[in-house]
Scaffold this motif. Sequence first.
Motif, PDB file in Angstrom:
ATOM      1  N   GLU A 113       0.829  -1.206   0.000  1.00  0.00           N
ATOM      2  CA  GLU A 113       0.000   0.000   0.000  1.00  0.00           C
ATOM      3  C   GLU A 113       0.863   1.256   0.000  1.00  0.00           C
ATOM      4  N   GLY A 114       0.441   2.233  -0.818  1.00  0.00           N
ATOM      5  CA  GLY A 114       1.127   3.508  -0.899  1.00  0.00           C
ATOM      6  C   GLY A 114       2.203   3.571  -1.970  1.00  0.00           C
ATOM      7  N   TYR A 115       2.586   2.436  -2.523  1.00  0.00           N
ATOM      8  CA  TYR A 115       3.621   2.403  -3.548  1.00  0.00           C
ATOM      9  C   TYR A 115       3.010   2.579  -4.936  1.00  0.00           C
ATOM     10  N   VAL A 116       3.784   3.211  -5.825  1.00  0.00           N
ATOM     11  CA  VAL A 116       3.371   3.360  -7.224  1.00  0.00           C
ATOM     12  C   VAL A 116       4.075   2.270  -8.028  1.00  0.00           C
ATOM     13  N   TYR A 117       3.301   1.545  -8.823  1.00  0.00           N
ATOM     14  CA  TYR A 117       3.820   0.456  -9.643  1.00  0.00           C
ATOM     15  C   TYR A 117       3.674   0.803 -11.119  1.00  0.00           C
ATOM     16  N   TRP A 118       4.349   0.054 -11.971  1.00  0.00           N
ATOM     17  CA  TRP A 118       4.416   0.387 -13.389  1.00  0.00           C
ATOM     18  C   TRP A 118       4.262  -0.844 -14.257  1.00  0.00           C
ATOM     19  N   MET A 119       3.979  -0.572 -15.494  1.00  0.00           N
ATOM     20  CA  MET A 119       3.856  -1.613 -16.513  1.00  0.00           C
ATOM     21  C   MET A 119       4.111  -0.919 -17.848  1.00  0.00           C
ATOM     22  N   PHE A 120       4.973  -1.494 -18.669  1.00  0.00           N
ATOM     23  CA  PHE A 120       5.229  -0.945 -19.994  1.00  0.00           C
ATOM     24  C   PHE A 120       4.544  -1.804 -21.055  1.00  0.00           C
ATOM     25  N   PHE A 121       3.994  -1.145 -22.046  1.00  0.00           N
ATOM     26  CA  PHE A 121       3.415  -1.826 -23.203  1.00  0.00           C
ATOM     27  C   PHE A 121       4.207  -1.398 -24.426  1.00  0.00           C
ATOM     28  N   GLY A 122       4.476  -2.328 -25.311  1.00  0.00           N
ATOM     29  CA  GLY A 122       5.154  -1.990 -26.557  1.00  0.00           C
ATOM     30  C   GLY A 122       4.245  -1.128 -27.415  1.00  0.00           C
ATOM     31  N   ASN A 123       4.838  -0.237 -28.171  1.00  0.00           N
ATOM     32  CA  ASN A 123       4.110   0.635 -29.099  1.00  0.00           C
ATOM     33  C   ASN A 123       4.914   0.710 -30.396  1.00  0.00           C
ATOM     34  N   PRO A 124       4.986  -0.428 -31.126  1.00  0.00           N
ATOM     35  CA  PRO A 124       5.821  -0.472 -32.328  1.00  0.00           C
ATOM     36  C   PRO A 124       5.429   0.590 -33.341  1.00  0.00           C
ATOM     37  N   GLY A 125       6.439   1.277 -33.824  1.00  0.00           N
ATOM     38  CA  GLY A 125       6.209   2.314 -34.827  1.00  0.00           C
ATOM     39  C   GLY A 125       5.524   3.554 -34.287  1.00  0.00           C
ATOM     40  N   GLY A 126       5.386   3.654 -32.961  1.00  0.00           N
ATOM     41  CA  GLY A 126       4.718   4.815 -32.380  1.00  0.00           C
ATOM     42  C   GLY A 126       3.252   4.901 -32.786  1.00  0.00           C
ATOM     43  N   TYR A 127       2.610   3.754 -32.903  1.00  0.00           N
ATOM     44  CA  TYR A 127       1.219   3.650 -33.371  1.00  0.00           C
ATOM     45  C   TYR A 127       0.257   4.466 -32.506  1.00  0.00           C
ATOM     46  N   VAL A 128       0.343   4.297 -31.178  1.00  0.00           N
ATOM     47  CA  VAL A 128      -0.513   5.044 -30.254  1.00  0.00           C
ATOM     48  C   VAL A 128       0.110   6.414 -30.042  1.00  0.00           C
ATOM     49  N   LYS A 129      -0.704   7.447 -30.144  1.00  0.00           N
ATOM     50  CA  LYS A 129      -0.229   8.828 -30.025  1.00  0.00           C
ATOM     51  C   LYS A 129      -0.770   9.485 -28.762  1.00  0.00           C
ATOM     52  N   SER A 130      -0.137  10.570 -28.372  1.00  0.00           N
ATOM     53  CA  SER A 130      -0.612  11.372 -27.254  1.00  0.00           C
ATOM     54  C   SER A 130      -2.031  11.858 -27.561  1.00  0.00           C
ATOM     55  N   GLY A 131      -2.924  11.738 -26.584  1.00  0.00           N
ATOM     56  CA  GLY A 131      -4.318  12.140 -26.764  1.00  0.00           C
ATOM     57  C   GLY A 131      -5.239  10.985 -27.122  1.00  0.00           C
ATOM     58  N   ASP A 132      -4.674   9.848 -27.566  1.00  0.00           N
ATOM     59  CA  ASP A 132      -5.485   8.670 -27.893  1.00  0.00           C
ATOM     60  C   ASP A 132      -6.063   8.056 -26.620  1.00  0.00           C
ATOM     61  N   LYS A 133      -7.197   7.382 -26.765  1.00  0.00           N
ATOM     62  CA  LYS A 133      -7.804   6.655 -25.651  1.00  0.00           C
ATOM     63  C   LYS A 133      -7.437   5.186 -25.760  1.00  0.00           C
ATOM     64  N   VAL A 134      -7.086   4.605 -24.601  1.00  0.00           N
ATOM     65  CA  VAL A 134      -6.707   3.200 -24.552  1.00  0.00           C
ATOM     66  C   VAL A 134      -7.408   2.508 -23.381  1.00  0.00           C
ATOM     67  N   THR A 135      -7.420   1.184 -23.440  1.00  0.00           N
ATOM     68  CA  THR A 135      -7.949   0.349 -22.366  1.00  0.00           C
ATOM     69  C   THR A 135      -6.851  -0.611 -21.940  1.00  0.00           C
ATOM     70  N   VAL A 136      -6.658  -0.746 -20.634  1.00  0.00           N
ATOM     71  CA  VAL A 136      -5.693  -1.696 -20.097  1.00  0.00           C
ATOM     72  C   VAL A 136      -6.473  -2.869 -19.513  1.00  0.00           C
ATOM     73  N   VAL A 137      -6.081  -4.099 -19.905  1.00  0.00           N
ATOM     74  CA  VAL A 137      -6.743  -5.307 -19.424  1.00  0.00           C
ATOM     75  C   VAL A 137      -5.695  -6.193 -18.753  1.00  0.00           C
TER      76      VAL A 137
END
Length: 149
Positions: A113-137
């Motif tokens: 509790e209280g800690y910030v955790y992380w997860m990286f997702f690949g984005n080949p070719g910079g497909y997802v851009k700033s401002g796009d909406k995404v869903t994490v599952v």
Amino acid sequence: MKGNVLVPLVIFLAILSLPLSECAATSKKQAAKEAAITESMKETWGIQITGMRLTSSGFMLDFRYRVVDAQKAAPLFDRKTKPYLIHQETGAKFIVPAPPKTGPLRSSNEPKEGYVYWMFFGNPGGYVKSGDKVTVVIGNFKAENLIVE
């Protein structure tokens, strides 16, 4: 003469102010909706999402979340569960890379509790851009409408 000029000016200014009031009402509704989602996320999954950002020159997406209840958040740390990200506009799916030397690029130790955790997702070719909406599952967990910063 001056009276004739003021009437159209007042009408013009009134028309201009209409969309602004609608925007304010919309942003208040959106803020209330986001607050309800945040509260629901805390209650159900024991986390508070702190960000979804482009990183690594746009070739990766950095998902960050703070654990507020370690017991509820535990399923998000299960190493057997394979998280993925969905680009909402196109339906494209992105996974967590797992380089041979480091393993999956995600936090998978026991949550605290209280800690910030992380997860990286690949984005080949910079497909997802700033401002796009995404869903994490992650297993049964689903965080929708996250806006990429």
